[in-house]
Motif scaffolding. Sequence first.
Motif, mmCIF file in Angstrom:
data_model
loop_
_atom_site.group_PDB
_atom_site.id
_atom_site.type_symbol
_atom_site.label_atom_id
_atom_site.label_comp_id
_atom_site.label_asym_id
_atom_site.label_seq_id
_atom_site.Cartn_x
_atom_site.Cartn_y
_atom_site.Cartn_z
ATOM 1 N N SER A 46 29.078 22.091 53.721
ATOM 2 C CA SER A 46 30.574 21.224 53.552
ATOM 3 C C SER A 46 31.112 21.129 54.975
ATOM 4 C CB SER A 46 31.431 21.433 52.607
ATOM 5 O OG SER A 46 30.819 21.660 51.332
ATOM 6 N N ALA A 47 31.145 22.073 55.814
ATOM 7 C CA ALA A 47 31.863 22.298 57.122
ATOM 8 C C ALA A 47 30.865 21.535 58.137
ATOM 9 C CB ALA A 47 32.240 23.543 57.509
ATOM 10 N N GLY A 48 29.641 21.399 57.852
ATOM 11 C CA GLY A 48 28.570 20.873 59.040
ATOM 12 C C GLY A 48 28.160 21.988 59.672
ATOM 13 N N HIS A 49 28.037 22.947 59.204
ATOM 14 C CA HIS A 49 27.483 24.218 60.119
ATOM 15 C C HIS A 49 25.970 24.414 59.872
ATOM 16 C CE1 HIS A 49 31.354 25.325 61.619
ATOM 17 N NE2 HIS A 49 31.848 25.498 60.640
ATOM 18 N N THR A 50 25.128 23.705 60.348
ATOM 19 C CA THR A 50 23.842 23.374 60.113
ATOM 20 C C THR A 50 22.906 24.589 60.055
ATOM 21 O OG1 THR A 50 24.128 21.230 61.195
ATOM 22 C CG2 THR A 50 21.833 22.090 60.304
ATOM 23 N N GLN A 51 22.950 25.428 61.368
ATOM 24 C CA GLN A 51 22.156 26.477 61.738
ATOM 25 C C GLN A 51 22.640 27.488 60.493
ATOM 26 O OE1 GLN A 51 23.865 24.867 64.409
ATOM 27 N NE2 GLN A 51 21.893 24.024 64.870
ATOM 28 N N PHE A 52 23.968 27.913 60.383
ATOM 29 C CA PHE A 52 24.223 28.889 59.290
ATOM 30 C C PHE A 52 23.850 28.346 57.898
ATOM 31 C CE2 PHE A 52 27.103 30.949 56.387
ATOM 32 C CZ PHE A 52 27.451 32.418 56.896
ATOM 33 N N ALA A 53 24.049 27.192 57.537
ATOM 34 C CA ALA A 53 23.391 26.417 56.135
ATOM 35 C C ALA A 53 21.886 26.983 56.186
ATOM 36 C CB ALA A 53 24.022 25.325 56.030
ATOM 37 N N MET A 54 21.340 26.722 57.198
ATOM 38 C CA MET A 54 19.827 26.918 56.880
ATOM 39 C C MET A 54 19.513 28.381 56.941
ATOM 40 S SD MET A 54 19.011 23.706 56.742
ATOM 41 C CE MET A 54 17.308 24.090 56.414
ATOM 42 N N GLU A 55 20.184 29.160 57.463
ATOM 43 C CA GLU A 55 20.028 30.667 57.647
ATOM 44 C C GLU A 55 20.194 31.029 56.227
ATOM 45 O OE1 GLU A 55 18.892 34.202 59.664
ATOM 46 O OE2 GLU A 55 18.372 31.888 59.922
ATOM 47 N N ILE A 56 21.211 30.708 55.800
ATOM 48 C CA ILE A 56 21.556 31.100 54.296
ATOM 49 C C ILE A 56 20.723 30.898 53.415
ATOM 50 C CG2 ILE A 56 23.433 30.688 52.306
ATOM 51 C CD1 ILE A 56 24.394 32.874 54.256
ATOM 52 N N GLN A 80 29.313 14.346 49.652
ATOM 53 C CA GLN A 80 30.909 14.065 49.670
ATOM 54 C C GLN A 80 31.632 14.146 50.937
ATOM 55 O OE1 GLN A 80 32.525 16.579 46.589
ATOM 56 N NE2 GLN A 80 30.887 15.764 45.002
ATOM 57 N N ASN A 81 31.252 14.899 51.932
ATOM 58 C CA ASN A 81 31.936 15.257 53.203
ATOM 59 C C ASN A 81 31.081 14.584 54.346
ATOM 60 O OD1 ASN A 81 33.895 17.057 52.579
ATOM 61 N ND2 ASN A 81 32.525 18.563 51.870
ATOM 62 N N ASN A 82 30.334 13.419 54.026
ATOM 63 C CA ASN A 82 29.578 12.838 54.660
ATOM 64 C C ASN A 82 28.885 13.367 56.016
ATOM 65 O OD1 ASN A 82 28.730 10.216 55.406
ATOM 66 N ND2 ASN A 82 30.552 9.864 56.768
ATOM 67 N N GLN A 83 28.114 14.501 55.661
ATOM 68 C CA GLN A 83 27.348 15.443 56.732
ATOM 69 C C GLN A 83 25.875 14.863 56.340
ATOM 70 O OE1 GLN A 83 28.615 17.391 58.867
ATOM 71 N NE2 GLN A 83 30.584 17.448 58.227
ATOM 72 N N THR A 84 25.601 13.644 56.690
ATOM 73 C CA THR A 84 24.204 13.183 56.543
ATOM 74 C C THR A 84 23.007 14.140 57.211
ATOM 75 O OG1 THR A 84 25.128 11.168 56.688
ATOM 76 C CG2 THR A 84 22.812 11.207 56.678
ATOM 77 N N GLN A 85 23.297 14.873 58.596
ATOM 78 C CA GLN A 85 22.419 15.412 59.178
ATOM 79 C C GLN A 85 22.085 16.760 58.476
ATOM 80 O OE1 GLN A 85 20.889 13.972 61.403
ATOM 81 N NE2 GLN A 85 19.647 15.330 61.764
ATOM 82 N N VAL A 86 23.256 17.339 57.751
ATOM 83 C CA VAL A 86 22.821 18.610 57.188
ATOM 84 C C VAL A 86 21.873 18.160 55.846
ATOM 85 C CG1 VAL A 86 24.016 20.477 55.923
ATOM 86 C CG2 VAL A 86 24.888 19.682 57.886
ATOM 87 N N VAL A 87 22.275 17.284 54.981
ATOM 88 C CA VAL A 87 21.615 16.982 53.805
ATOM 89 C C VAL A 87 20.114 16.668 54.194
ATOM 90 C CG1 VAL A 87 21.785 14.170 53.643
ATOM 91 C CG2 VAL A 87 21.952 15.764 51.567
ATOM 92 N N LEU A 88 19.642 15.875 55.304
ATOM 93 C CA LEU A 88 18.376 15.717 55.681
ATOM 94 C C LEU A 88 17.642 17.079 55.881
ATOM 95 C CD1 LEU A 88 18.669 12.503 57.673
ATOM 96 C CD2 LEU A 88 17.850 12.741 55.412
ATOM 97 N N LEU A 89 18.391 18.048 56.599
ATOM 98 C CA LEU A 89 17.856 19.228 56.742
ATOM 99 C C LEU A 89 17.745 20.076 55.543
ATOM 100 C CD1 LEU A 89 19.581 20.163 60.212
ATOM 101 C CD2 LEU A 89 17.208 19.616 59.828
ATOM 102 N N LEU A 90 18.548 19.964 54.618
ATOM 103 C CA LEU A 90 18.625 20.801 53.335
ATOM 104 C C LEU A 90 17.341 20.185 52.676
ATOM 105 C CD1 LEU A 90 21.914 21.025 52.074
ATOM 106 C CD2 LEU A 90 20.633 22.734 52.972
ATOM 107 N N LEU A 91 16.934 18.942 52.613
ATOM 108 C CA LEU A 91 15.793 18.280 52.053
ATOM 109 C C LEU A 91 14.466 18.608 52.677
ATOM 110 C CD1 LEU A 91 17.087 14.617 50.849
ATOM 111 C CD2 LEU A 91 16.716 16.760 49.794
ATOM 112 N N ASP A 92 14.666 18.822 53.999
ATOM 113 C CA ASP A 92 13.398 19.091 54.761
ATOM 114 C C ASP A 92 12.938 20.382 54.253
ATOM 115 O OD1 ASP A 92 13.051 16.955 56.368
ATOM 116 O OD2 ASP A 92 13.895 17.833 57.981
ATOM 117 N N ALA A 93 13.922 21.441 53.801
ATOM 118 C CA ALA A 93 13.656 22.764 53.371
ATOM 119 C C ALA A 93 13.314 22.827 51.878
ATOM 120 C CB ALA A 93 14.768 23.602 53.486
ATOM 121 N N ASP A 94 13.841 21.918 51.151
ATOM 122 C CA ASP A 94 13.398 21.645 49.666
ATOM 123 C C ASP A 94 13.583 20.288 49.214
ATOM 124 O OD1 ASP A 94 13.124 22.090 46.859
ATOM 125 O OD2 ASP A 94 14.435 23.681 46.761
#
Length: 180
Positions: A46-56, A80-94
Amino acid sequence: MDESLRDAAQQGNIDALYSLIRRDAYVLDTIDRIPFVETPLHIAASAGHTQFAMEIMRLKPTFARKLNQDGFSPTHLVLQNNQTQVVLLLLDADEDLVCVQGREGVTPLHYVAEIGNVHLLAEFLKACPKSIEYVTIHRETVLHIALKYNMFDAFRLLLGWLQRAWFRNASLWEKKLLNW
């Protein structure tokens, strides 16, 4: 959740995460046992911390499908928080995260149809074609939702996608979606 872990997620601090894991190897497992909980993945994504999110997500893939107490997955919150880049990385993972049903059966695909984001709509359909089959508890398809919110570009994209995908599951699409 431990306040130190919450702080690490809010700041996107991977070093602090591993410091907590060194102190308590079960810190993430404890959270995982709770059925509805805000995980560090919810917070970091939600905060847009991409690397941390991917590590978790790498350490605890189950967190990506877990709903918080409000019925939202990390993917829902990211959208909801308009973090488009993060959502695309999450989808790359799953890729199947597009199909996670949150509150009232709404999937991330339903949400992007509601807001009319045709770029993400196309990406979601490409990542997980079966996501178009999901229906909310109100018996609404993604087509219903696009029209309900006057997102005509999204509706046109969905119809075009259905026409291109028609050859694969023609009877399913006709029966389940278009005639709905």
